[in-house]
Structure formats: C-alpha cells, structure tokens
Scaffold this motif. Structure first.
Motif, PDB file in Angstrom:
ATOM      1  N   LEU A  21       0.831  -1.207   0.000  1.00  0.00           N
ATOM      2  CA  LEU A  21       0.000   0.000   0.000  1.00  0.00           C
ATOM      3  C   LEU A  21       0.863   1.253   0.000  1.00  0.00           C
ATOM      4  CD1 LEU A  21      -2.991  -0.883   2.345  1.00  0.00           C
ATOM      5  CD2 LEU A  21      -3.067  -0.347  -0.089  1.00  0.00           C
ATOM      6  N   ILE A 221     -15.055   7.926   1.125  1.00  0.00           N
ATOM      7  CA  ILE A 221     -13.866   7.418   0.459  1.00  0.00           C
ATOM      8  C   ILE A 221     -14.118   7.210  -1.034  1.00  0.00           C
ATOM      9  CG2 ILE A 221     -12.420   5.361   0.245  1.00  0.00           C
ATOM     10  CD1 ILE A 221     -12.566   5.131   3.294  1.00  0.00           C
ATOM     11  N   GLY A 225     -13.704  10.582  -5.236  1.00  0.00           N
ATOM     12  CA  GLY A 225     -13.081  10.376  -6.534  1.00  0.00           C
ATOM     13  C   GLY A 225     -14.072  10.192  -7.671  1.00  0.00           C
ATOM     14  N   VAL A 270      -5.350  15.685  -3.540  1.00  0.00           N
ATOM     15  CA  VAL A 270      -4.867  14.864  -2.428  1.00  0.00           C
ATOM     16  C   VAL A 270      -4.938  15.651  -1.128  1.00  0.00           C
ATOM     17  CG1 VAL A 270      -2.832  13.753  -1.435  1.00  0.00           C
ATOM     18  CG2 VAL A 270      -3.415  13.376  -3.834  1.00  0.00           C
ATOM     19  N   ALA A 273      -8.478  15.842  -0.061  1.00  0.00           N
ATOM     20  CA  ALA A 273      -8.899  14.560   0.502  1.00  0.00           C
ATOM     21  C   ALA A 273      -8.399  14.416   1.930  1.00  0.00           C
ATOM     22  CB  ALA A 273      -8.400  13.408  -0.360  1.00  0.00           C
TER      23      ALA A 273
ATOM     24  N   MET C 112      -4.504   3.101   5.996  1.00  0.00           N
ATOM     25  CA  MET C 112      -4.804   2.237   4.853  1.00  0.00           C
ATOM     26  C   MET C 112      -6.030   2.741   4.108  1.00  0.00           C
ATOM     27  SD  MET C 112      -4.100  -1.559   6.309  1.00  0.00           S
ATOM     28  CE  MET C 112      -2.433  -2.185   6.464  1.00  0.00           C
ATOM     29  N   LEU C 113      -7.072   3.101   4.869  1.00  0.00           N
ATOM     30  CA  LEU C 113      -8.287   3.597   4.222  1.00  0.00           C
ATOM     31  C   LEU C 113      -8.008   4.904   3.489  1.00  0.00           C
ATOM     32  CD1 LEU C 113     -10.951   2.813   6.922  1.00  0.00           C
ATOM     33  CD2 LEU C 113     -10.787   1.817   4.656  1.00  0.00           C
ATOM     34  N   THR C 115      -5.457   5.748   1.885  1.00  0.00           N
ATOM     35  CA  THR C 115      -4.850   5.581   0.562  1.00  0.00           C
ATOM     36  C   THR C 115      -5.934   5.464  -0.508  1.00  0.00           C
ATOM     37  OG1 THR C 115      -4.781   3.161   0.679  1.00  0.00           O
ATOM     38  CG2 THR C 115      -2.851   4.339   1.491  1.00  0.00           C
ATOM     39  N   LYS C 116      -7.123   5.095  -0.091  1.00  0.00           N
ATOM     40  CA  LYS C 116      -8.218   5.005  -1.051  1.00  0.00           C
ATOM     41  C   LYS C 116      -8.822   6.367  -1.372  1.00  0.00           C
ATOM     42  CE  LYS C 116     -11.572   2.146  -1.729  1.00  0.00           C
ATOM     43  NZ  LYS C 116     -11.206   1.689  -3.045  1.00  0.00           N
ATOM     44  N   MET C 117      -8.491   7.359  -0.552  1.00  0.00           N
ATOM     45  CA  MET C 117      -9.104   8.663  -0.753  1.00  0.00           C
ATOM     46  C   MET C 117      -8.412   9.460  -1.849  1.00  0.00           C
ATOM     47  SD  MET C 117     -10.050  10.100   2.944  1.00  0.00           S
ATOM     48  CE  MET C 117     -11.727  10.044   3.451  1.00  0.00           C
ATOM     49  N   MET C 118      -7.245   9.000  -2.269  1.00  0.00           N
ATOM     50  CA  MET C 118      -6.521   9.703  -3.317  1.00  0.00           C
ATOM     51  C   MET C 118      -7.317   9.550  -4.610  1.00  0.00           C
ATOM     52  SD  MET C 118      -2.501   9.528  -3.816  1.00  0.00           S
ATOM     53  CE  MET C 118      -2.401   7.775  -4.023  1.00  0.00           C
ATOM     54  N   PRO C 119      -7.759  10.664  -5.211  1.00  0.00           N
ATOM     55  CA  PRO C 119      -8.581  10.528  -6.413  1.00  0.00           C
ATOM     56  C   PRO C 119      -7.790   9.815  -7.515  1.00  0.00           C
ATOM     57  CG  PRO C 119      -8.522  12.793  -5.638  1.00  0.00           C
ATOM     58  CD  PRO C 119      -7.511  12.057  -4.848  1.00  0.00           C
ATOM     59  N   ASN C 151      -8.577  -2.142  -3.610  1.00  0.00           N
ATOM     60  CA  ASN C 151      -9.580  -2.641  -2.662  1.00  0.00           C
ATOM     61  C   ASN C 151      -8.985  -3.237  -1.394  1.00  0.00           C
ATOM     62  OD1 ASN C 151     -11.836  -1.911  -4.183  1.00  0.00           O
ATOM     63  ND2 ASN C 151     -11.579  -3.700  -5.490  1.00  0.00           N
ATOM     64  N   PRO C 153      -7.493  -2.022   1.270  1.00  0.00           N
ATOM     65  CA  PRO C 153      -7.905  -1.465   2.564  1.00  0.00           C
ATOM     66  C   PRO C 153      -9.297  -1.906   2.984  1.00  0.00           C
ATOM     67  CG  PRO C 153      -6.963   0.236   1.159  1.00  0.00           C
ATOM     68  CD  PRO C 153      -7.114  -0.975   0.300  1.00  0.00           C
TER      69      PRO C 153
END
Lengths: 290, 332, 276
Positions: A21, A221, A225, A270, A273, C112-113, C115-119, C151, C153
C-alpha cells in the motif's frame, strides 16, 4: 496481551500489506508531485523545464477552481445526506414484519451491482433524456415541458444518480444494524411510555450511530473520486456547472494534454482529501472505537 | 514428569506491576490451586506458565529445564480455558485429535488415543457432533479430552467451571478430582471460588494483588491462616473479625473467630441481638449484633429456634481464636 | 419478536415497502425491458409496454459485433484474481490487527483507508507511465494488481471487524495444542471466519467487476473487461437505446445474478463492525 514472539509475527504478517500500500501510494504521489512543478505538455514538442508554482497558481486563479471544490463537496455532502436519510427510512420500513422480506432485499440491493457507467447511461438516456426519457414522457403526460435535467440541474442530476447507486449499501448496513437491536429494549421503552417518535429518537437512532459512521466513512472514500458518472452524463457541463475537482484534473490531463497542470491539480485533490479525512476522523472517528 | 519451578517471576504491563515477583515450586503430580479475588493476578500467572504471556523477568523451569522463553507449544503443557475454547467448526473427534494432528502423529495412533480419551470421559457417543450441539458439561469434557490426549507433563485449568450451573459444577469438580487421581499428572487450577480450592487442592496458593499470601494444604490454611487476608478469604461464611477492646484482651490488634466456632448458650461472654437468620435445616446461620456494636455471623448445627430480635449469648471456643498484629500478620 | 400487529398496519407496511423497493429497482427493470424492444419501440413516445415489439435482435447484434466472451472472461479473471490475491495478503494483516492490537492499530487502519481517498484521476498519468514502463499496461496481471491494491484497505477492514468477533482464547487454545502460526490461521481462524471471508470475497468481486476507471484507462483491447466493453458501446453507437440496453444488460447480468444468489452471505459480513 501476548508474547513478544507473537507480536513479532504480527508485525511480519502486517508488513506485506503496509509495504504494497505504501508503494501504491508513494510512487504515483511522488511522480505527481514532480510533474506538478514541470513543464510537461503533450501537444508541444518541448517538454522540459521547471515552472515553480505556476501550475498551482493557475488552479488557484482559475474561476472554475473554487466552483470545482464546491461541486466536489456538494456532491459528497448531497449524496451522504440523501443516502443516510433515505437509507434509515427504508431500513425502518423493511424491518417491519412485511411479507416477502427476502425478495425486498434483493430488489433494494440491485443498484449496488450495476457498474457506474451503466448506471449513468441508464439514467441519462432512458430517464433524463429530454426527448426519449421516461421522465419527459411523464411531464408531457401532464402537459408540461420536459425538464432538462442535465442542462438545467446538472449537479443535482449527478447527485441523484450517485445516490441511487449508493442507497442500497447504506440501506443494507442500517437494516443489519436495526436487526441487531434487541426488541426487549424497544419494549422497555414502550413500557416507559415512549412514543414511536421518541423510541426512534432515543433508542433506535443511538443504536444506529455506529452504522451511520461506517456508511459516511466508506461512502466518502468512494465519493471523493467520483468521475465516471460525470464523464458519462454531463461532461462537467454545461460550462463548468457540474465540474468537480477530479473532472477538472481530467480535463487538463486528457483534453488539454497538460500533464504538469493536471499533476498540480492532483496534488491539490490529495490535500483536499486529507483535509476531508482529517475532519471526518475527528468528527466521527470516535464512534468507531472498540 | 511435571515439576514446575518459578523463580522471582515478575510481570508488568507497561508501568503496572501485575506480579511483582513470585517464587513457587510445584511438585510432580501435585494438584495446585491458585485462588484469589478477581484481578489478583492468578490468571496472568497461569498464562505465564503456559507461555501465552512473556515473563518480564525471572525464570520458569519445567522439569528442571528453563522454559521461560519457550513458545507455548514447546512446553508440553495442556490448558483448559474458561470458555472451553473448542473449535466450533470441527467435530468432537477432530477437536480432541487436533493437538495430535499438530504433533504429526499417524492417523491410526490419533484415532486410538481419541477413542481412549472419549471412553474415560464418557464422550464416545458424541464424537461426531459439533461443539454447538453439546451441553455445557459435555463441552467441558471435550476441552479436558483435548488436553489429556497429548499426555502433557502438566494440566492448566483457567476457571474451567465458572460457566457451568451450580449442580453441574459440583459434578465436574468431582470428575476432575478423580481424573487427577487416576492420571497422577500435575494440575494447576485457577479459581476465585475458595470452595473449589478447598475441595480439590493438594496445595493452595492464595494470591492477592500479584503476591503470594500463603501456600499450604487446605486444612493448613483453614486452621493456621498467616494473615488477615487468608483468614478472611478461606472459609465460608467468612471469619468474624473483632478489633478494639475485645482484641486487646487477647494482646492483639485484631482477633478472628470463625462462625462455626461460636457457641450459643447462657453464660456466654458476648451478649447480642439476633438480626437476619437463615434456617437451612442442617445448619442455621445467624447475624448477631453484639452490644458493643459489632456484627458477627454464627453457624450453628441443626435447627436452632432463634429468630429476629431474640437476645443471645455467644462464647468463642478459646483454642479457635486467631490473633493478628496491627499489620495483619498472625501472632503465634 | 412475536408482537401483535394489526393486519391493517401490516398490509400498509407491506405495500409501502414493496412500493419503495420496486421504485429503487425500476431503472434496472426498465433497462432490461428496453433491451428486448426494437429500436423504434424503445424510443416511442409515450413509452410502450404492452404494445411494444419484442425482439432478441439486439442481443444477437451486440454479440455479433463485439467479442463479448473475451471481455467477459477478462472480467472474471480480473475480479476473481484480484480478490484471491487480496485475501492472501489481507488475512495475515487482519489477523495481526485483530488479535495482536497495538496502540497504533487504529491509526494504521485509518491510514490504509486514506490511501483510497486519493482521487484516481490525480495519479492517472504516473500510473499509466509506470504501467507502460514495466509492461503491465493492457495486461490482466496489471489490472489484477491495480484492483487488488485499490480494494485492499476495504478487504482488510472487513476481515478485521470480522476477526475481532472471534474469541482470542480459541487461537490461544490452538497455540497450546501445538499449532504453528500457519496451522493456527489455516486450520482454526480461516474456517471459523469463513462466513466473513465469503462475504468479503463477494463484495470485492463486485467492486472489482464494476470498477470502471482503471479498467478503461489501463487497457486497450487485450485485457479490457466488461466495463470497457460497455464504454466502447455507448461511444460510437450513438443513441441506439435498445442495443445499448442489451449491451448494458450483458455487462451487469453476471454480477447481478451472482449478487442475488449470494446476497445473504454478502449482507451478513457487510457491516464493517457497524453492528455490535
């Protein structure tokens, strides 16, 4: 409550996830950051040189930028409000002793299985289209002019479509939470003389707090996007009326072919976010404890 | 063989010393009960011996070999948990065979050992059921079966009977005692119930706030408690404590007298008024408020015709009076 | 729950619930109906239902004009592949977080979650370049990796909340019984958590199947799944409602049917710890 060797094992076992990640986050982020200070336009032969903060300034000075930020937040907020309120109401309704609950659940969950481009195209063409859409048939049936959803109410239309996609998710989580509420609690409240509204206000709603938190967190979340639905339906228009930050970046990258500028937009997205995430965690994160 | 030796074993969680330092030796074949109020560190001590927690300092030796840093699997001990911790997705047979499978034993040997254990524990007709289909007592027996098939050098029991109802508890208590008599393997048993401790143990270790208050045989603890804590903890109903003038007469800061060592009869030393009474037929329990203001519990054999508000005279049996100094230590 | 309900109230509740459910479902139904109409009938005003010309022509034509089996197969491989790979990495991680929690566990999960918020759009170009460079562009493996990471996270979170329900004593019992970490996870934890794992798996397959950004931007033809199939259909075909609907139906029906049949399993684990 464990031994050192299990703690060590635990670290080793979480390491692959953290590692992949981290790579997945840091490599594109670092490249984006680099590009955001570079002159990098696909349409010009010369693609080099530093431009400092020019790309960022372009965004900050663009009249569309603040509109895009507003639209992004309005989209997220609008969908959250609609799905949480409708989700709770529908969950309460289905939780009643009604006939055919299993089938009801299947019907309600269905939009969740529809991929976004299909969802968007169903709504755009079969429902909202001013000539051939079902909605225009209805308004015409009443002898009125059809509503130009995507032209006159572009942001609302997109919010509506996205809400339809996410309503099942919210409803199902609320429904599961409702079904875990002990009926004894409700009966005790009834014995104590609580009206149906008060039972909802003081028993059911507090019980749902955790579920609402989870729904808000997960949806935010995904919603920050949102891109495909706008691309398929309004293309950000008319003008910039439904342009969100992701869509604005997309226009710079794909339409204007200005990678540097798009990268600066990406960094701004970013940061946005992260700000949203910060307030989210502070506001509701505590409900997730334990 | 199952001799376990703890030397200056200490456990702290961060800043908090749960166990400040314990020396204890458990002989091979002994039935040892750790007893104490909740939070006294008895379960932690058991988990240290099991290897489920790290010792902060000190050593744990099993059969003379240092086992302080060995993982649980390598210590040759078996444990029965409070919640039984049966594997819900496996049949009783698979549950019992699991440790053997982990040890890489052949299928036929596994089957033979499971059969033998099932016979001992009367589980033969349940072998193909899942734990969810068993009653509490049966689950308990499966947990014990899973422990005995490995033929461990010692058994560890962590409050194994606390989830059973009262009647079953008495039955299981006897079964475990009988099991110990037939296997003659070391058993360490943790409980907060002093009746379990008194009825089952060869040796009781009374713990309080992570410290060993006293180690001894059940009757030793009953007759010769070394301090106020043990005196108050062992025995039911609790020992009566009197301080002040009455204690001073015996050259002590506090004196203790068990309810069963107070005689009722005219000419008693202490006068009082009967409060609450419990008539069980075999025994009668009385709460008596002495004229000095203190309340004592009295246990009389048989049915005694005394009721709320009656006046009584009590006399303690002189040889059964326990004397304690100001720090709570027993005086000889 | 055996509460006396007046039959009248029950009838009203039933009617209302069905009304709402059918409304939510209606767009999907309407799309499927349209896919069986002729093009003329599909755009007729007022909309035709009983009087419509029904036909299978649209499906035949979509099938003929595109390589549906290839898109379908790509979707299957990508969604199942990314899910299995994700589970393999996530199960140990969730084990750690649920059974050996530390002070930072919650923060780690939140990171971890995040990282999903990055468009996705923001990092499109870099990823596109990286994928080109290391030869993952337009490959099934590339999409499996991308969707797995996207997926991961969510998978970890779902498993984590599920694992936390399992009493730690059972894992300790396994340790006392001589199980290694591997045996503990394979023989005890995984079978016990099977409903939760199944639910996580289903959700992830659905998310991967419906993903329509990376699958479109990181493929051209070779590895393109059904999301790209539908995108290619809506673009050059113009407004042929019936054919578009038929193509849409072909893209979503496999996952819709999977979802219907497994919705009990799916819903059971779809709580993210929201239900205590």
């Amino acid at each position: 409550m464990s031994t050192q060797s299990t703690r060590l094992a635990a670290r080793l076992m979480v390491a692959p996830s953290v590692f992949v990640l981290f790579i997945w986050m840091i490599v594109p982020l670092a490249m984006t950051l680099y590009f955001s200070f570079r002159f990098y336009r696909l349409l010009t032969p010369e693609r080099s040189g530093w431009v400092g903060f020019n790309h960022y300034l372009w965004f900050l000075n663009s009249p569309d930028f603040w509109l895009a930020i507003f639209n992004t937040l309005a989209l997220v907020g609008g969908v959250l409000v609609i799905t949480v309120i409708l989700g709770v109401l529908i969950a309460l309704l289905i939780d009643q002793p009604v006939k055919g609950q299993g089938m009801l659940r299947i019907l309600v969950i269905s939009p969740f299985f529809v991929m976004p481009p299909v969802a968007a195209s169903i709504w755009e063409n079969l429902f909202m289209h001013p000539q051939n859409g079902l909605f225009s048939a209805i308004t015409r049936g009443f002898g009125m002019q059809p509503i130009l959803f995507l032209e006159d109410y572009p942001l609302w239309s997109v919010i509506g479509i996205v809400s339809w996609e996410w309503l099942p998710f919210a409803t199902l989580i609320f429904l599961t939470a409702l079904q875990s509420l002990s009926s004894e609690q409700l009966e005790a409240a009834e014995m104590d003389g609580a009206s149906p509204f008060n039972r909802f206000r003081y028993i059911i709603l507090p019980h749902l707090t955790r579920a609402i938190t989870v729904v808000i967190l997960i949806q935010t979340i995904f919603l920050l996007g949102i891109f495909g639905e706008i691309f398929t339906t309004t293309q950000g228009g008319p003008g910039s009326a439904s342009t969100t930050l992701p869509y604005m970046i997309f226009k710079q990258a794909i339409v204007a072919k200005d990678i540097g500028r798009a990268a600066a937009g990406g960094i701004i997205a970013v940061i946005l976010a992260n700000i949203v995430a910060y307030f989210l965690m502070r506001g509701i994160g505590r409900h997730l404890d334990n | 063989m199952g001799k376990i030796q703890l030397t200056q074993v200490r456990k702290s969680f961060g800043e908090v010393d749960v166990i400040p330092g314990i020396d204890l030796s458990i002989e091979d074949g002994e039935f040892v009960v750790f007893v104490g109020p909740s939070g006294c560190g008895k379960s932690t001590l058991l988990r240290l011996i099991a290897g489920l927690e790290d010792t902060t300092s000190g050593t744990i030796a099993i059969d003379g070999k240092d086992a302080t840093t060995l993982p649980p699997a390598k210590r040759g001990l078996a444990m029965v948990f409070q919640s039984y911790a049966l594997y819900p997705h496996m049949s009783v047979r698979k549950n019992i065979a699991f440790p053997l499978k982990m040890a890489g034993m052949s299928e036929s040997e596994q089957a033979a050992r499971v059969e033998r254990a099932a016979k001992v524990l009367n589980l033969t007709s349940y072998l193909d059921r899942r734990p969810g289909q068993l009653s509490g007592g049966q689950r308990q027996r499966v947990a014990i079966g899973r422990a005995i098939v490995r033929e461990p050098s010692a058994f560890l029991f962590d409050e194994p009977l606390s989830n059973l109802d009262a009647a079953l508890r008495v039955g299981m208590r006897q079964e475990i005692t009988e099991l110990h008599q037939s296997l003659k393997t070391t058993m360490i048993y943790v409980t907060h119930d002093q009746v379990e401790a008194m009825t089952m143990a060869d040796k009781i270790v009374v713990l309080n706030a992570g410290r060993v208050e006293q180690v001894g045989s059940p009757l030793d603890l009953y007759h010769h408690p070394q301090n106020l804590f043990v005196a108050g903890f062992i025995g039911s109903p609790k020992m009566n404590f009197l301080a002040g003038a009455e204690a001073a007469k015996h050259n002590a800061a506090t004196i203790g007298i068990r309810p069963e060592h107070l005689d009722i009869g005219a000419g008693g030393m202490w006068q009082g008024t009967v409060g609450l009474t419990e008539h069980l037929g075999s025994d009668t329990f009385l709460k008596v408020t002495l004229d000095s203001g203190e309340v004592v519990t009295v246990r009389a054999n048989g049915d005694v015709a005394l009721h709320h508000g009656d006046r009584v005279a009590l006399s303690p049996q002189a040889s059964k009076i326990h004397r304690f100094d100001a720090s709570g230590k027993a005086l000889a | 729950m055996a509460r006396a309900q007046s039959p009248r109230r029950r009838l009203i509740a039933t009617l209302a619930a069905w009304g709402v459910a059918l409304t939510i479902f209606f767009p999907v139904l309407w799309m499927v109906l349209t896919s069986f109409k002729t093009e003329a009938s599909a755009v007729a005003m007022p909309p035709e239902l009983l009087s419509a010309d029904w036909t299978l022509e649209n499906y035949a034509e979509v099938w003929q004009r595109s390589d549906y089996p290839r898109f379908f197969w790509n979707s299957v491989v990508i969604s199942i592949g990314s899910t299995l790979l994700g589970l393999a990495i996530a199960i140990p991680a969730a084990w750690s977080m649920a059974f050996v929690p530390g002070k930072r566990t919650k923060d780690l999960l939140m990171w971890m979650l995040s990282t999903k918020m990055m468009p996705a759009v923001a990092v499109l170009i870099p990823l596109y370049l990286v994928f080109q460079r290391i030869g993952l562009f337009d490959t099934k493996l590339g999409l499996i990796l991308a969707l797995m990471l996207m997926n991961l996270p969510i998978i970890i979170w779902m498993l984590y909340t599920y694992f936390k329900e399992i009493p730690a004593e059972i894992l300790e019992a396994a340790r006392m019984d001589g199980a290694s970490l591997w045996s503990e996870i394979v023989y005890v934890l995984t079978p016990m958590a099977l409903p939760g794992i199944a639910s996580t798996m289903l959700l992830n397959i659905i998310l991967a199947w419906n993903e329509a950004f990376w699958t479109i931007t990181l493929t051209t033809t070779k590895a393109a799944p059904l999301s790209a199939f539908i995108a290619s259909f809506s673009a050059p075909q113009g407004l042929f409602y019936a054919k578009l609907s038929a193509a849409s139906a072909m893209a979503i029906l496999p996952i819709l049917i999977l979802g219907w049949f497994s919705q009990k399993q799916l819903v059971r684990g779809l709580t993210f710890g929201a239900v205590k």
